[in-house]
Design a protein around this motif. Sequence first.
Motif, short mmCIF file in Angstrom:
data_model
loop_
_atom_site.label_atom_id
_atom_site.label_comp_id
_atom_site.label_asym_id
_atom_site.label_seq_id
_atom_site.Cartn_x
_atom_site.Cartn_y
_atom_site.Cartn_z
N SER A 77 4.10 9.56 -8.88
CA SER A 77 4.56 9.10 -10.20
C SER A 77 4.11 7.67 -10.50
CB SER A 77 6.08 9.19 -10.30
OG SER A 77 6.69 8.38 -9.30
N ASP A 78 3.60 6.96 -9.49
CA ASP A 78 3.25 5.55 -9.68
C ASP A 78 1.77 5.24 -9.45
OD1 ASP A 78 5.99 4.88 -10.10
OD2 ASP A 78 6.28 4.89 -7.94
N TRP A 79 1.18 5.86 -8.43
CA TRP A 79 -0.21 5.55 -8.09
C TRP A 79 -1.15 6.26 -9.06
CZ3 TRP A 79 -1.16 5.47 -2.07
CH2 TRP A 79 -0.28 4.55 -1.48
N PRO A 80 -2.36 5.74 -9.25
CA PRO A 80 -3.32 6.40 -10.15
C PRO A 80 -3.53 7.85 -9.74
CG PRO A 80 -4.13 4.24 -9.49
CD PRO A 80 -2.91 4.50 -8.66
N PRO A 81 -3.49 8.79 -10.69
CA PRO A 81 -3.49 10.22 -10.35
C PRO A 81 -4.83 10.76 -9.89
CG PRO A 81 -3.49 9.94 -12.71
CD PRO A 81 -3.32 8.57 -12.13
N HIS A 82 -5.93 10.13 -10.28
CA HIS A 82 -7.23 10.68 -9.91
C HIS A 82 -8.18 9.60 -9.39
CE1 HIS A 82 -10.16 14.04 -10.06
NE2 HIS A 82 -11.02 13.04 -10.09
N HIS A 83 -8.47 8.62 -10.21
CA HIS A 83 -9.34 7.53 -9.78
C HIS A 83 -8.49 6.34 -9.30
CE1 HIS A 83 -12.99 9.44 -11.12
NE2 HIS A 83 -12.47 9.64 -12.32
N LEU A 84 -9.01 5.62 -8.32
CA LEU A 84 -8.45 4.37 -7.79
C LEU A 84 -7.29 4.55 -6.82
CD1 LEU A 84 -8.63 2.03 -10.93
CD2 LEU A 84 -10.27 2.25 -9.06
N TYR A 85 -6.86 5.76 -6.53
CA TYR A 85 -5.83 5.93 -5.50
C TYR A 85 -6.37 5.44 -4.15
CZ TYR A 85 -8.55 10.10 -4.34
OH TYR A 85 -9.57 10.96 -4.00
N ASP A 86 -7.70 5.54 -3.96
CA ASP A 86 -8.31 5.05 -2.72
C ASP A 86 -8.17 3.53 -2.60
OD1 ASP A 86 -10.04 4.76 -4.88
OD2 ASP A 86 -11.73 5.77 -3.92
N TYR A 87 -8.34 2.83 -3.72
CA TYR A 87 -8.17 1.38 -3.73
C TYR A 87 -6.72 1.00 -3.41
CZ TYR A 87 -12.77 0.34 -5.75
OH TYR A 87 -14.11 0.18 -5.95
N VAL A 88 -5.78 1.74 -3.99
CA VAL A 88 -4.37 1.43 -3.77
C VAL A 88 -4.01 1.64 -2.30
CG1 VAL A 88 -2.00 2.02 -4.36
CG2 VAL A 88 -3.75 2.01 -6.14
N LEU A 89 -4.47 2.75 -1.72
CA LEU A 89 -4.17 3.02 -0.32
C LEU A 89 -4.73 1.91 0.58
CD1 LEU A 89 -3.09 4.96 1.89
CD2 LEU A 89 -5.39 5.94 1.95
N CYS A 90 -5.97 1.50 0.32
CA CYS A 90 -6.58 0.45 1.14
C CYS A 90 -5.87 -0.88 0.94
CB CYS A 90 -8.07 0.31 0.81
SG CYS A 90 -9.05 1.75 1.32
N ALA A 91 -5.47 -1.17 -0.29
CA ALA A 91 -4.73 -2.40 -0.54
C ALA A 91 -3.40 -2.41 0.21
CB ALA A 91 -4.49 -2.57 -2.05
N MET A 92 -2.73 -1.24 0.22
CA MET A 92 -1.47 -1.15 0.95
C MET A 92 -1.68 -1.30 2.45
SD MET A 92 1.02 -0.98 -1.13
CE MET A 92 2.28 -0.56 0.06
#
Length: 208
Positions: free
Chosen positions: A165-180
């Motif tokens: 419900s919060d992370w990008p649903p298709h693009h950029l989820y990879d960036y968020v995971l790496c940032a975390m």
Amino acid sequence: MNLELCIATMSTKPGLPGYSQEWVDKASDPSLSIRLVCNSPENNLGVVGSYQGMYEESKADVLCYLHDDVSCYEKDWDQRVLAEFEDSTVGVVGFGGALSHGDPDLYKKPYQLNQLARRGYLSNVDDAEVHGERFTEATDVAVLDGFSLCVRRDLLDACGGWHPSDWPPHHLYDYVLCAMAHRLGYRVRVLGVRCHHHGGRTATSKPY
């Protein structure tokens, strides 16, 4: 430590979708587990929603999320992945990644979109030189490409999962995971496994 393949697909054909069987066939472990989410236009969890569901159901130490359009050319690829996770500081391993992200002069000069690009991209796909540099070893990176994300369960636990419900649903989820991963003190690694991401068949097509 064990690894499980996690693949989300829109395929309705019987059997494993796309090139997924290649990853099973070339693994050193003939009993390699694979977890699959088959979406449809009527019932589509999306990439992140599918990944969350597989995380909740899996008990594996390492969840290897792959797009269904990735070919595998390297025998015993799973042993290379698991060898990376023998280091407890490694949180995510992927087969394509960039040494840095963003122009060094970002916010110092008038904004242009390409200032947000990845830099120093490394992979061992068929057309590696088109995207950056061919690379067969392993090294720390800033970000990984979402076509392959092998994630330590402990990292996902610390993140509270994929947050559909919060992370990008298709693009950029990879960036968020790496940032975390970086925020939580984990290393992010690119591993030059011989493979190919056929890509661009859904999300970058004109209808999409």
